[in-house]
Every structure is written in structure tokens, then in C-alpha cells.
Design an enzyme around this catalytic site. Structure first.
Site, PDB file in Angstrom:
ATOM      1  N   GLN A 158       0.739  -1.267  -0.033  1.00 26.15           N
ATOM      2  CA  GLN A 158       0.117   0.017  -0.003  1.00 26.15           C
ATOM      3  C   GLN A 158       0.757   1.106  -0.297  1.00 26.15           C
ATOM      4  O   GLN A 158       0.632   2.148  -0.919  1.00 26.15           O
ATOM      5  CB  GLN A 158      -0.778   0.234   1.277  1.00 26.15           C
ATOM      6  CG  GLN A 158      -2.041  -1.080   1.373  1.00 26.15           C
ATOM      7  CD  GLN A 158      -2.834  -0.693   2.322  1.00 26.15           C
ATOM      8  OE1 GLN A 158      -3.761   0.137   2.255  1.00 26.15           O
ATOM      9  NE2 GLN A 158      -2.739  -1.438   3.360  1.00 26.15           N
ATOM     10  N   TYR A 181       6.492  -7.480   7.578  1.00 30.19           N
ATOM     11  CA  TYR A 181       5.758  -8.692   8.035  1.00 30.19           C
ATOM     12  C   TYR A 181       4.701  -8.439   8.912  1.00 30.19           C
ATOM     13  O   TYR A 181       5.046  -8.239  10.084  1.00 30.19           O
ATOM     14  CB  TYR A 181       6.896  -9.893   8.621  1.00 30.19           C
ATOM     15  CG  TYR A 181       5.909 -11.201   8.648  1.00 30.19           C
ATOM     16  CD1 TYR A 181       6.137 -12.170   7.617  1.00 30.19           C
ATOM     17  CD2 TYR A 181       5.247 -11.428   9.901  1.00 30.19           C
ATOM     18  CE1 TYR A 181       5.317 -13.429   7.828  1.00 30.19           C
ATOM     19  CE2 TYR A 181       4.655 -12.605  10.026  1.00 30.19           C
ATOM     20  CZ  TYR A 181       4.682 -13.508   8.885  1.00 30.19           C
ATOM     21  OH  TYR A 181       3.755 -14.661   9.068  1.00 30.19           O
ATOM     22  N   THR A 201       4.383   1.032  13.937  1.00 29.18           N
ATOM     23  CA  THR A 201       2.786   0.598  14.117  1.00 29.18           C
ATOM     24  C   THR A 201       2.343   0.833  15.391  1.00 29.18           C
ATOM     25  O   THR A 201       3.060   1.162  16.300  1.00 29.18           O
ATOM     26  CB  THR A 201       2.586  -0.760  13.904  1.00 29.18           C
ATOM     27  OG1 THR A 201       1.396  -1.301  14.096  1.00 29.18           O
ATOM     28  CG2 THR A 201       3.612  -1.675  14.922  1.00 29.18           C
ATOM     29  N   TYR A 226       3.943  -9.793  16.583  1.00 27.95           N
ATOM     30  CA  TYR A 226       4.165  -8.768  15.578  1.00 27.95           C
ATOM     31  C   TYR A 226       4.456  -7.378  15.968  1.00 27.95           C
ATOM     32  O   TYR A 226       5.525  -6.752  15.647  1.00 27.95           O
ATOM     33  CB  TYR A 226       2.836  -8.358  14.769  1.00 27.95           C
ATOM     34  CG  TYR A 226       2.709  -7.136  14.023  1.00 27.95           C
ATOM     35  CD1 TYR A 226       3.679  -7.276  12.837  1.00 27.95           C
ATOM     36  CD2 TYR A 226       1.970  -6.237  14.436  1.00 27.95           C
ATOM     37  CE1 TYR A 226       3.701  -5.829  12.244  1.00 27.95           C
ATOM     38  CE2 TYR A 226       1.791  -5.128  13.508  1.00 27.95           C
ATOM     39  CZ  TYR A 226       2.754  -4.954  12.563  1.00 27.95           C
ATOM     40  OH  TYR A 226       2.659  -3.976  11.643  1.00 27.95           O
ATOM     41  N   LYS A 251       8.274  -5.261  15.759  1.00 27.16           N
ATOM     42  CA  LYS A 251       8.338  -3.940  15.350  1.00 27.16           C
ATOM     43  C   LYS A 251       9.002  -2.835  16.370  1.00 27.16           C
ATOM     44  O   LYS A 251       9.600  -1.883  16.158  1.00 27.16           O
ATOM     45  CB  LYS A 251       6.737  -3.189  15.100  1.00 27.16           C
ATOM     46  CG  LYS A 251       6.248  -4.064  13.904  1.00 27.16           C
ATOM     47  CD  LYS A 251       6.821  -3.649  12.338  1.00 27.16           C
ATOM     48  CE  LYS A 251       6.884  -2.301  12.025  1.00 27.16           C
ATOM     49  NZ  LYS A 251       7.048  -2.079  10.634  1.00 27.16           N
ATOM     50  N   TRP A 288      -3.918   1.471  10.887  1.00 27.00           N
ATOM     51  CA  TRP A 288      -5.118   1.120  10.286  1.00 27.00           C
ATOM     52  C   TRP A 288      -5.084   1.860   8.869  1.00 27.00           C
ATOM     53  O   TRP A 288      -6.060   2.349   8.190  1.00 27.00           O
ATOM     54  CB  TRP A 288      -6.487   1.825  10.685  1.00 27.00           C
ATOM     55  CG  TRP A 288      -6.911   1.085  12.247  1.00 27.00           C
ATOM     56  CD1 TRP A 288      -6.021   0.311  12.927  1.00 27.00           C
ATOM     57  CD2 TRP A 288      -8.184   1.005  12.715  1.00 27.00           C
ATOM     58  NE1 TRP A 288      -6.683  -0.229  13.875  1.00 27.00           N
ATOM     59  CE2 TRP A 288      -8.048   0.290  13.947  1.00 27.00           C
ATOM     60  CE3 TRP A 288      -9.296   1.693  12.511  1.00 27.00           C
ATOM     61  CZ2 TRP A 288      -9.229   0.143  14.723  1.00 27.00           C
ATOM     62  CZ3 TRP A 288     -10.723   1.435  12.997  1.00 27.00           C
ATOM     63  CH2 TRP A 288     -10.460   0.589  14.319  1.00 27.00           C
TER      64      TRP A 288
END
Length: 294
Positions: free
Chosen positions: A12, A61, A101, A125, A129, A151
Site C-alpha cells: 500500500q 511482515y 505501527t 508482531y 516492530k 489502520w
């Protein structure tokens, strides 16, 4: 011309960055596959020959549930990859912009998280990060910039907005979680901010937060997606959307219940006004076509 090397090709954010590259930037794109398969000598030669001023890490990932089962996959894709990239940046004295994130937070807050709020990830996850963040803050502080986002959605790749549009186009009821709250972020807007940061070259280090203003539940996000899509003719009919508990879904990894981000610090530094997530969603969906989610 400012030379920028972008790690990431079809995701994205990488897609939005490629589509919006300024005329003052010479962009070289390195895919995740090439980065992982090229020999170290070839990667070093690539970096040295191009000699980028900035390197943007737009890959990650992000298979959250799979990471809980195989945490080594998350560490490989989010931490060890970042280590390898940072060491290549040292060769050319390149600045490194890294995307992180909202999942580095535990979700116990009830107001949007600021940059210096306590970090305590709930899942593997998020831990991978956070490990990448700490590496940059300890090993490459003066030459790196961390931006946390949340998001993310766009017309590219897989994301919540496209999934909802596809489900809503069917004539069956759709379930959307009401007990997970966050800040939606249009990837195109994040790409614009990244290019602004690189062109201005005024802001260093971090971390900073970037998401669209405000927050909502996944259920509220889905309702707004449907309302706007009906207005724009992206959907042919209105479907029922039910608010459900996240317990209904058999997710392996725990998610933060509240992970909204406060982007005030970066907005003020860039002299950018507040833009609501609803307005950004309307702009994004106006560029969609049914072919993108059918």
C-alpha cells in the site's frame, strides 16, 4: 535532485509513494524479494553506486496471527531486515525512514497515544516492530526517522476498506468489530507527509505518529465506508452491518483494544492542519472503482 531508495514495491504505502514521487526526487525501487535474495556484495554495490540521501523502509511482515505462531517470521521480516538495511545505510551515510505501527502499544489508554507514552506490545508482531524501533534509537539515532501509523488503507493491496467494500457488495450481512478502536490512515496522505519530510529535511529522529484525525471502532469505520460508497455509486445496495465482539473471531494474536494515535506533534512541525479520518476516507473512496475490490 534528492536520491531516494525505496524498499518496497507493491504494498500500500510503497505503491502510494511511487505514484506521488516529487519531480525533485530521483527514486530507485528495491523489491522485498530482491533485497532478500541478492548477495550481500550485490546489495552493497547497489547502495554505493546509487548513493541515496534517504532510504525508506516501506515493507513489513504484518501477518499478525501467523507471527504469534511463528514469531521468528516476524523478527526476520521486521527486525533483522531493518538491521541489515541500517548497516547498508551506514555505507553511504544515508538517512533511514522507517515505518512502525500502533501495535507497539498495549491498548489500555482511552485517549490517543502520543509519541512518549509507554510502549508495551501485546503480540509478537508488535514486539518485532518495537525491536526495530529500539535498534534505530540506539544504533542510528542521528540518521533515522521513525513514523508510527495505524489502520492503513488505500486502493492498493489488501486492507480493511477494500475488504469491507467487497463484503458489502454481497447481499449477506457483514460483521464488524466494535471493541477495537483506532485511527484510520489513508496511505496516500502518509506518502505525501513522507515526501514533505524528505524535501524539507528539517525533522530528524522520532518516533512520530501519523494517522488521520480522530478515531473510531472497526464497526463505525465500516458504517462510514458503506455510507460514502453508496453516495459515490461504488455499492449498488445497502447491506446490514452488525456490531460484534472481537471474541467472535478466532484470532491467535491479541489486539490492542484502543490504539488511536495522536499526530499533533508531527502536524505542528510540518505546519499541517487537522484532517478528519472521515474526510480522508471520502477523498480516498472518490478515487476507487468497483474493479478494485470485486
Amino acid at each position: 535532485m534528492t536520491k531516494v531508495l525505496l524498499l518496497g514495491q507493491s504494498g500500500q504505502l510503497a505503491s502510494e509513494l511511487r505514484a506521488s514521487v516529487p519531480s525533485s526526487v530521483e527514486l530507485k525501487v528495491l523489491s522485498y524479494t530482491d533485497f532478500c535474495t541478492l548477495a550481500e556484495t550485490e546489495l552493497k554495490q547497489l547502495f554505493i553506486s546509487f548513493s541515496p540521501v534517504w532510504v525508506i523502509n516501506a515493507v513489513a511482515y504484518n501477518q499478525v496471527d501467523q507471527a504469534e505462531i511463528n514469531p521468528e517470521l516476524a523478527m526476520a521480516g521486521n527486525f533483522y531486515l531493518l538491521q541489515k538495511l541500517q548497516r547498508l545505510c551506514v555505507l553511504t551515510q544515508s538517512k533511514l525512514l522507517h515505518i512502525s505501527t500502533d501495535y507497539v502499544f498495549d491498548g489500555v489508554a482511552n485517549t490517543p497515544y502520543k509519541e512518549l507514552d509507554r510502549v508495551q506490545p501485546l503480540n509478537e508482531y508488535g514486539k518485532s516492530k518495537r525491536a526495530a524501533e529500539l535498534w534505530l534509537l540506539q544504533e542510528y539515532l542521528e540518521s533515522s526517522l521513525i513514523i508510527r501509523t495505524s489502520w492503513l488503507y488505500s486502493g492498493y493491496g489488501a486492507n480493511f476498506a477494500k475488504t469491507m467494500l467487497r463484503l458489502l457488495q454481497s447481499k449477506t450481512p457483514v460483521n464488524a468489530v466494535q471493541d477495537q478502536i483506532g485511527s484510520p490512515c489513508w496511505a496516500h496522505g502518509l506518502a505525501e507527509v513522507i515526501w514533505l519530510l524528505i524535501i524539507q529535511q528539517k525533522i530528524k529522529q522520532g518516533p512520530y505518529h501519523w494517522a488521520d484525525t480522530g478515531f473510531c471502532s472497526r464497526y463505525e469505520f465500516a458504517l462510514e465506508i458503506q455510507s460514502l460508497a453508496l453516495e459515490l455509486g461504488l455499492l449498488s445496495h445497502k447491506a446490514e452491518i452488525f456490531a460484534v465482539s472481537s471474541a467472535l473471531f478466532s484470532n491467535t494474536a491479541p489486539r490492542p483494544a484502543f490504539s488511536a494515535l495522536d499526530s499533533t506533534l508531527l502536524r505542528d512541525k510540518l505546519s499541517l492542519g487537522q484532517v478528519s479520518w472521515q474526510l480522508q476516507l471520502a477523498k480516498a473512496l472518490s478515487l476507487f472503482s468497483p474493479a478494485q475490490f470485486n
